[in-house]
Design a protein around this motif. Structure first.
Motif, PDB file in Angstrom:
ATOM      1  N   THR B  31       0.827  -1.201   0.000  1.00  0.00           N
ATOM      2  CA  THR B  31       0.000   0.000   0.000  1.00  0.00           C
ATOM      3  C   THR B  31       0.865   1.257   0.000  1.00  0.00           C
ATOM      4  OG1 THR B  31      -1.754  -1.218   1.122  1.00  0.00           O
ATOM      5  CG2 THR B  31      -1.842   1.175   1.276  1.00  0.00           C
ATOM      6  N   ASP B  54      -7.934  -4.194  -1.872  1.00  0.00           N
ATOM      7  CA  ASP B  54      -7.944  -4.879  -0.575  1.00  0.00           C
ATOM      8  C   ASP B  54      -9.320  -4.716   0.076  1.00  0.00           C
ATOM      9  OD1 ASP B  54      -7.156  -6.263   1.633  1.00  0.00           O
ATOM     10  OD2 ASP B  54      -5.359  -5.088   2.020  1.00  0.00           O
ATOM     11  N   ASP B 133      -3.592  -1.934  -5.910  1.00  0.00           N
ATOM     12  CA  ASP B 133      -3.029  -2.343  -4.617  1.00  0.00           C
ATOM     13  C   ASP B 133      -3.649  -3.680  -4.211  1.00  0.00           C
ATOM     14  OD1 ASP B 133      -1.805  -2.404  -2.145  1.00  0.00           O
ATOM     15  OD2 ASP B 133      -3.143  -0.931  -1.220  1.00  0.00           O
TER      16      ASP B 133
HETATM   17 MG   LIG Z   1      -2.030  -3.077   2.016  1.00  0.00          MG
END
Ligand SMILES: [Mg+2]
Ligand SMILES: Nc1ncnc2c1ncn2[C@@H]1O[C@H](COP(=O)(O)OP(=O)(O)O)[C@@H](O)[C@H]1O
Lengths: 119, 277
Positions: B31, B54, B133
């Motif tokens: 991240t 995520d 991500d």
């Molecule tokens: Mg992460």
């Protein structure tokens, strides 16, 4: 110099330990992720050995073990008899010296240290 | 191709590049890397969309300091509750950077892989870079994150478990995605003392093109606390490392990555007594 000091103070070089552990763990990861390769290797191995002796193929056990500083391939191969008239010379056209016959290319990922215990 | 653009309008002649940032293991810096690389690419004038894949553990908005601006998320778009434009949040510091946040109260299995792929494709029509991500793990969340990408950046720390997981992920990616490596949280002083895997140690095993090396720096944590990616700063070595990575991603020929870190007094004293520089 630094190693000297490390030794004096009894310090461990944990970076090197990490590297070694990583190498071993990845080798066994790769092996366990390639079951077909292991089967093929086992087959080739037994083919070569059975040029000389008779085997009980069903009772063969091949597995891998982490030993101190290497990954070892351990083979337990029950021998049921000896091939009298077999020798490196009398095989069919396919190369007369066993280590060169069979598809050795399949053994690529085998560890450098591979003690094979035959019983 | 990398013309300066003030906003992300449907303009690019060719499709943008969708790059998934992945690692297998959690907590290695995916991240952080996504936020900083996105910021650095946007600083170069590129239009960038960051997608937080995520689902259930949303964090990219926090790292970027955009949490209060997020009104909708990826799943709202996938399920056609809102339009893409309604869900995209424009970054407060970099006008060409946009975020598509993850749903915090949903699960990874709620994501439809085909729809996700289509969404990334749609983003590629509008942005030069789409950075995804990826969540930790190699299950559904990973598969969804990877679905629309053509390239992968794998983030690894100099630890046995992280390298092992990257090795596994690279194996799963197969021959596609041309994975490139970022080694994060390196502590040169520890490496020097032989107490940490070096960049060479890690990459002698992974053998991937090395995109960059990021030091373990308290500044990274400070910037996360503030919600201002380090790549915004011009006085930081770590920021410079992110900018070098962005340049390399953009295809520039930048010198090989190295890593430096401020030495503490103890480090220097230790080095003195250890007979090293
Ligand atoms: Mg992460
Ligand atoms: N280079 C770095 N130096 C110091 N701390 C870092 C660095 N990279 C990441 N971190 C910290 O590590 C933690 C995990 O990072 P994060 O990017 O959330 O990992 P992931 O997304 O892979 O789970 C965060 O607290 C982050 O601030």
């Amino acid at each position: 110099m630094v190693e000297f000091f490390n030794r004096i103070f009894g310090r461990q070089n944990s970076g090197a330990t990490a590297k070694e552990r990583l190498r071993l763990v990845l080798m066994s990861d790769h092996l366990s992720l390639a079951p077909e390769m292991i089967e093929a290797m086992k087959r080739d191995l037994l083919d070569v050995i059975s040029k000389y002796v008779q085997l009980d193929r069903d009772k063969v056990d091949v597995h891998f073990e982490n030993q101190d500083d290497a990954l070892a391939m351990l083979a337990n191969i029950p021998i049921t008899g000896v091939n009298r008239n077999s020798g490196p010379k009398d095989d069919s056209g396919t190369g007369s010296t066993p280590p060169q016959s069979g598809s050795t290319s399949k053994k690529k990922r085998k560890s450098t240290n591979t003690p094979a215990a035959a019983t | 191709m990398h013309q300066l653009k003030s906003d992300a309008q449907p303009a690019p002649v060719s499709l943008g590049r969708a790059i998934v940032i992945t690692s297998g293991k959690g907590g290695v810096g995916k991240t952080t890397t996504t936020a900083n690389l996105g910021t650095a690419l946007a600083r170069r004038g590129a239009s960038v969309a960051l997608v937080d894949a995520d689902v259930g553990l949303r964090n990219l908005d926090i790292v970027l300091g955009l949490e209060s601006r997020v009104k909708h998320h990826v799943l709202d778009v996938l399920e056609e509750q809102v339009t893409l434009d309604e869900a995209l949040v424009r970054d407060k510091n970099s006008p060409t950077l946009h975020l598509l946040a993850a749903a915090q109260t949903r699960e990874k299995d709620d994501v439809d892989t085909d729809k996700m792929r289509a969404l990334v494709q749609k983003l590629r029509e509008r942005f030069e870079y789409v950075l995804i991500d990826c969540p930790a793990g190699i299950e559904m969340g990973f598969k969804n994150a990877v679905a629309g990408a053509q390239e992968a950046i794998v983030v690894c720390t100099p630890e046995v478990s992280a390298v092992r997981d990257v090795d596994r992920v690279v194996g799963l990616l197969g021959n596609a995605f041309s994975p490139q490596l970022i080694i994060n949280r390196v502590r040169p002083q520890l490496v020097k003392k032989g107490k940490m895997l070096s960049v060479e140690d890690v990459n002698s095993i992974l053998r991937l093109p090395l995109l960059g090396v990021i030091a373990d720096e308290p500044d990274v944590i400070v910037s996360t606390n503030k919600g201002e990616p380090l790549a915004l700063r011009s006085d930081s070595r770590t920021a410079a490392a992110y900018h070098a990575i962005a340049a390399r991603v953009a295809g520039e020929d930048v010198p090989a990555p190295t890593v430096t870190q401020k030495e503490s007094l103890m480090d220097r004293l230790g080095a003195l007594f250890g007979g090293r520089r």
